[in-house]
Write a protein that holds these residues in place. Structure first.
Motif, mmCIF file in Angstrom:
data_model
loop_
_atom_site.group_PDB
_atom_site.id
_atom_site.type_symbol
_atom_site.label_atom_id
_atom_site.label_comp_id
_atom_site.label_asym_id
_atom_site.label_seq_id
_atom_site.Cartn_x
_atom_site.Cartn_y
_atom_site.Cartn_z
ATOM 1 N N SER A 1 0.624 -1.097 0.565
ATOM 2 C CA SER A 1 -0.341 -0.290 -0.507
ATOM 3 C C SER A 1 1.357 0.840 0.140
ATOM 4 N N THR B 1 -6.082 -10.304 -5.808
ATOM 5 C CA THR B 1 -6.277 -10.647 -4.919
ATOM 6 C C THR B 1 -7.475 -11.864 -4.782
ATOM 7 N N ASP C 1 1.802 -4.063 -10.172
ATOM 8 C CA ASP C 1 1.353 -4.583 -8.977
ATOM 9 C C ASP C 1 1.305 -6.265 -8.418
#
Ligand code: PLP
Length: 465
Positions: free
Chosen positions: A145, A238, A263
């Motif tokens: 993050s 995710t 990511d």
């Protein structure tokens, strides 16, 4: 009471603590994975104000095991299969302990030469193992993050440097997939990208960002006078661990001169395996990439790597008129001051635990464990496929299996709760194609095939016929 513990007292207490740790790692399967407590239980058992007088360390250690441990959900349990499972491996724990005793804060090179240079060395090893080009500069953050926030901040600096000077804000637009982690949305908000300027690009049948839809969204924003500036594909989403098509997305970012932040927080380490190396195809086009050793690389939380080809943008984004007098250091060219590239000034010596992990397992050892995890995931998916009451809900690409009972969402939710309530295993859930599905994510260094197969039997035994 002396202000520092005496060496004798420290040694005796440390031996006790280490004995507790070794017993815990040996007996971890005896603990319920999911804490069997209610909200407020610990608060009700602890004094409401702090002790006026100091207490003996023995009592603190006793209370740790009697009061604190029962309220712990055991991420370090081999049957922790929720979210993205992780591990504090033995070498990682030792590195963490030694970092604590040194208490280094390597905001600049001089305040932690070894910490600074070990960060450079370990991230260079990882970069080579991941097959990333030489030019990538690496820096450790606590989480993906935070790393993502820094990447988006650098992207903003590259696209609109006037924001740093005057706060003047063109209508910057960031693109991510419908399945990107919400950490990316929040990182963008923190950097000043409006929520209405986050474009969640539709996905294909296998949960991957659609390049055609990305291009259409960029064109639409340009036509409306907005300023596209950054695209964030995910390698290992995710919900389902899907992989956005990096080569095509990379080409689009080049064409429109947009920052490409990748990511790869979860799936990045899979690129160490020859058969998965291709997931980083196109990464040479990236401006920045996140990989989390604290997810699938046996390193205790927290440690996330951010690589960037354009470190000067990260530095520029944070540069002030002048550096405060108390921090100025005159060093030579080789002395990197990592705090120049990050919002936090203080930095923990995180590279130490990564160094312990990389050296203890070596590349071959890491590859073997990851390959096993992937094999266990396929075994589990095969079992699911053999039971007509269940279905596998997404392609099994790495160590995550998404599956569901062929019933209602409520039945699936209740099955998940029943499984987790046993304390035998802990899984999580998500929504794919509008239906609630269960997720079994393998990532703990101690997980065996038996753990996975026993968990499948547990699920079957708790499923109504
Ligand atoms: N990106 C992906 C794909 C994730 O799965 C997660 C967390 O699970 C994150 C980012 C956020 O990671 P962190 O907790 O290190 O901020």
């Amino acid at each position: 009471m002396p202000s520092q513990m005496s060496p004798e007292e420290f040694r005796a207490a440390a031996h006790k603590a280490v004995d507790w740790m070794a017993d815990f790692l040996r007996d971890v399967r005896d603990y319920p994975v999911l804490a069997q407590v209610k909200p407020g239980d610990l608060i009700d058992r602890l004094p409401s104000s702090g002790p006026e007088q100091g207490e003996p360390i023995e009592r603190i250690l006793e209370d740790f095991s009697n009061l604190i441990v029962p309220g712990v959900t055991h991420w370090n349990h081999p049957r922790f299969f929720a979210y993205f499972a992780n591990s504090a491996s033995g070498p990682g724990i030792l590195g963490e302990m030694l970092a604590a005793v040194l208490n280094v804060n390597h905001m600049v090179w001089k305040t932690g030469p070894s910490a600074t240079e070990l960060e450079q060395v370990t991230l260079s090893w990882m970069r080579q193992w991941l097959g990333l080009p030489d030019g990538f500069f690496g820096i450790i953050h606590d989480t993906a993050s935070t790393g993502g926030m820094h990447a988006i901040m650098a992207a903003r600096e590259a696209a609109a440097p006037q924001i740093r000077l005057h706060g003047e804000h063109p209508s910057l637009v960031l693109y991510l997939s419908e399945h990107a982690n919400f950490a990316v949305d929040r990182a963008a908000l923190a950097v000043g990208v409006g929520r209405n300027n986050l474009r969640h690009i539709p996905i294909d049948g296998e949960f991957r960002m659609r390049p055609d839809a990305l291009r259409a969204a960029i064109e639409k924003d340009l036509a409306a006078g907005r300023k596209p500036f950054c695209v964030v594909p995910t390698l290992g989403t995710t919900s389902s661990s899907s992989v956005d098509p990096l080569p095509e997305i990379g080409k689009i970012t080049r064409e429109y001169s947009l920052w490409l932040h990748v990511d790869a927080a979860y799936a990045g380490p899979a690129a160490l395996l020859d058969e998965h190396r291709h997931i980083l195809d196109g990464a040479e086009l990236a401006d920045s990439i996140t990989v989390n050793p604290h997810k699938w690389l046996f390193t205790p939380v927290d440690l996330s790597i951010l690589y960037t080809r354009r470190p000067e943008m990260m530095r520029a984004a944070l540069s002030l008129e002048e550096t405060p007098a108390y921090i100025v250091t005159a060093e030579n060219q080789r002395a990197v001051n990592f705090s120049e590239y990050s919002v936090p000034l203080g930095r923990r010596f995180r590279a130490l635990k990564l160094w312990f992990v990389l050296r203890y397992y070596g590349r071959d050892g890491i590859v073997e464990i990851l390959r096993n995890h992937i094999r266990f995931a396929h075994r589990f998916a095969q079992k699911v496929g053999e039971d007509p009451r269940f279905e596998v809900s997404a392609p099994v690409l790495f160590s995550l299996v998404c599956f569901r009972y062929r019933g209602s969402d409520d039945e699936n939710r209740s099955l998940l709760e029943r499984v987790n309530a046993t304390g035998e295993a802990f899984l999580s859930g998500t929504v794919l194609k509008g239906s609630f599905v269960l997720r079994l994510a393998i990532g703990n260094v101690g997980t065996t095939e038996e753990d996975v197969l026993d968990t499948w039997e547990l699920i079957q035994s708790l499923t109504s016929v």
